[in-house]
Write an enzyme that holds these catalytic residues in place. Structure first.
Site, PDB file in Angstrom:
ATOM      1  N   GLN A  22      -3.426  -1.195  -1.790  1.00  0.00           N
ATOM      2  CA  GLN A  22      -4.206  -0.891  -0.582  1.00  0.00           C
ATOM      3  C   GLN A  22      -5.707  -0.999  -0.883  1.00  0.00           C
ATOM      4  OE1 GLN A  22      -3.282   2.247   2.476  1.00  0.00           O
ATOM      5  NE2 GLN A  22      -4.746   3.405   1.246  1.00  0.00           N
ATOM      6  N   LYS A  75      -3.974   5.631  -6.446  1.00  0.00           N
ATOM      7  CA  LYS A  75      -2.547   5.826  -6.154  1.00  0.00           C
ATOM      8  C   LYS A  75      -2.015   4.681  -5.290  1.00  0.00           C
ATOM      9  CE  LYS A  75       1.244   8.278  -4.875  1.00  0.00           C
ATOM     10  NZ  LYS A  75       1.522   7.757  -3.569  1.00  0.00           N
ATOM     11  N   HIS A 116      -3.421  17.234   0.022  1.00  0.00           N
ATOM     12  CA  HIS A 116      -3.178  17.841  -1.287  1.00  0.00           C
ATOM     13  C   HIS A 116      -4.435  17.632  -2.130  1.00  0.00           C
ATOM     14  CE1 HIS A 116      -2.574  13.687  -2.421  1.00  0.00           C
ATOM     15  NE2 HIS A 116      -1.584  13.569  -1.542  1.00  0.00           N
ATOM     16  N   HIS A 167      -6.204  14.213  -2.207  1.00  0.00           N
ATOM     17  CA  HIS A 167      -7.140  13.959  -1.104  1.00  0.00           C
ATOM     18  C   HIS A 167      -8.460  14.701  -1.354  1.00  0.00           C
ATOM     19  CE1 HIS A 167      -3.204  13.507   1.232  1.00  0.00           C
ATOM     20  NE2 HIS A 167      -3.786  12.344   1.409  1.00  0.00           N
ATOM     21  N   MET A 217      -4.136  10.435   6.033  1.00  0.00           N
ATOM     22  CA  MET A 217      -3.126  10.662   7.067  1.00  0.00           C
ATOM     23  C   MET A 217      -2.723  12.143   7.107  1.00  0.00           C
ATOM     24  SD  MET A 217      -0.917   7.224   7.345  1.00  0.00           S
ATOM     25  CE  MET A 217       0.143   7.456   5.934  1.00  0.00           C
ATOM     26  N   GLN A 220       1.037   1.068  10.805  1.00  0.00           N
ATOM     27  CA  GLN A 220       1.274   0.728   9.397  1.00  0.00           C
ATOM     28  C   GLN A 220       2.654   1.158   8.909  1.00  0.00           C
ATOM     29  OE1 GLN A 220      -2.079   3.287   8.007  1.00  0.00           O
ATOM     30  NE2 GLN A 220      -0.771   3.670   6.255  1.00  0.00           N
ATOM     31  N   GLY A 272      -7.942   6.164  -3.041  1.00  0.00           N
ATOM     32  CA  GLY A 272      -7.266   6.538  -4.280  1.00  0.00           C
ATOM     33  C   GLY A 272      -6.570   5.371  -4.946  1.00  0.00           C
TER      34      GLY A 272
END
Ligand code: AMP
Length: 282
Positions: free
Chosen positions: A156, A152, A34, A37, A30, A61, A150
């Protein structure tokens, strides 16, 4: 790096690459990029012949319209970062390009089952349907061989694994480790919105996770959760959840079990909602 704004043009260009026998790696984002990504781009470069990144802030979303409006955008810098990292294609579509049917038009509904009902799914109604809708559209545009996401966003990744099954996509999902700031804060586009004071406080989220992980074998998890939540509150967060879950199916656990596990946390600092997780067990 080539920049495409229309899916049809991108599809055509990538069709040529595929015809030449090249393997396509894809990292959807999105923007407000950083190093986290960029680590996906680097993983894609190591695995695939052609690296495609996308930048699209997906309205469907965001369950909180204010979060969508305030989502950071640094497109010029993103393009520089992607070029320096060696991405070959950037897909930068408009909302109208991705949603010709309209954002509020009729979209498919995906049966993600249990994994959509807990944690982020419970706190952000409709969020994972929105993720499913946009990633499905992006997969249709890119048709990657390899997909890079990721850890992170642990939940998802599970949703996307299921989406690949549901849509019959042949892409292989590569889950890349979470990149952190030197003090341990997980890199996130939303960190850009933190005030200097909030940025100092924010580190408590990863410290709490690490503390839970370090004590998991020795103390009952419900105790660690209660203390962890209190610790976050004391630091100035409004915590949403701190949970232990099975790393394979996200079943919530009250005690550690054999096999992979994840400790997952979500908490708000002002109007900025941060998430993070750490894996445990094996
Ligand atoms: P986003 O732009 O936040 O949607 O993230 C795009 C991709 O980058 C997702 O697959 C994220 O999981 C991944 N990502 C975000 N933050 C990090 C991080 N700190 N380390 C590694 N990957 C990340």
């Amino acid at each position: 790096m080539y920049l495409f704004k229309r899916a049809a043009d991108l599809r055509e260009a990538l069709g040529q690459e595929k015809k030449a026998g090249r393997r396509i790696g894809f990292a959807p984002t999105m923007g407000a990029l950083h190093q986290g990504h960029i680590s996906l781009i680097q993983a894609a470069k190591a695995q695939s012949d052609i690296v495609v990144a996308s930048i699209f802030v997906n309205p469907t979303q965001f369950n909180d319209p204010k979060d969508f409006e305030k989502y950071p955008s640094t497109i010029q810098q993103d393009i520089l970062l992607l070029t320096a990292a060696g991405a070959d294609y950037l897909f930068l579509p408009s909302v109208a390009e991705m949603y010709p049917e309209g954002v509020n038009g009729s979209h498919p509904h995906y049966d993600f089952g249990y994994i959509e009902s807990v944690l982020e799914g419970a706190s952000r109604p409709g969020h994972f349907q929105g993720v499913g809708i946009i990633v499905h559209k992006l997969l249709d545009a890119v048709e990657p061989d390899d997909l890079f996401m990721g850890q992170k966003d642990f939940q998802q990744c599970m949703i996307i694994k299921r989406l690949l099954e549901i849509t019959g996509s042949k892409a292989t999902l590569f889950i890349c480790p979470t990149l952190r700031e030197p003090d341990g804060l997980a890199m996130s586009s939303r960190n850009m919105r933190l005030t200097p004071e909030q940025r100092v406080t924010a580190v408590e989220i990863s410290r709490t996770l690490q503390w839970v992980k370090d004590n998991l074998a020795d103390r009952p998890f419900p105790e660690l959760r209660a203390e962890g939540l209190a610790r976050l509150e004391k630091a100035g967060f409004v915590p949403d959840y701190l949970q232990l879950a099975s790393g394979s199916d996200l079943r919530l656990l009250e005690a550690p079990e054999n096999g992979p596990m994840a400790i997952l946390v979500a908490a708000r600092l002002g109007d900025i909602r941060l998430i993070d997780n750490m894996t445990a067990g094996r």
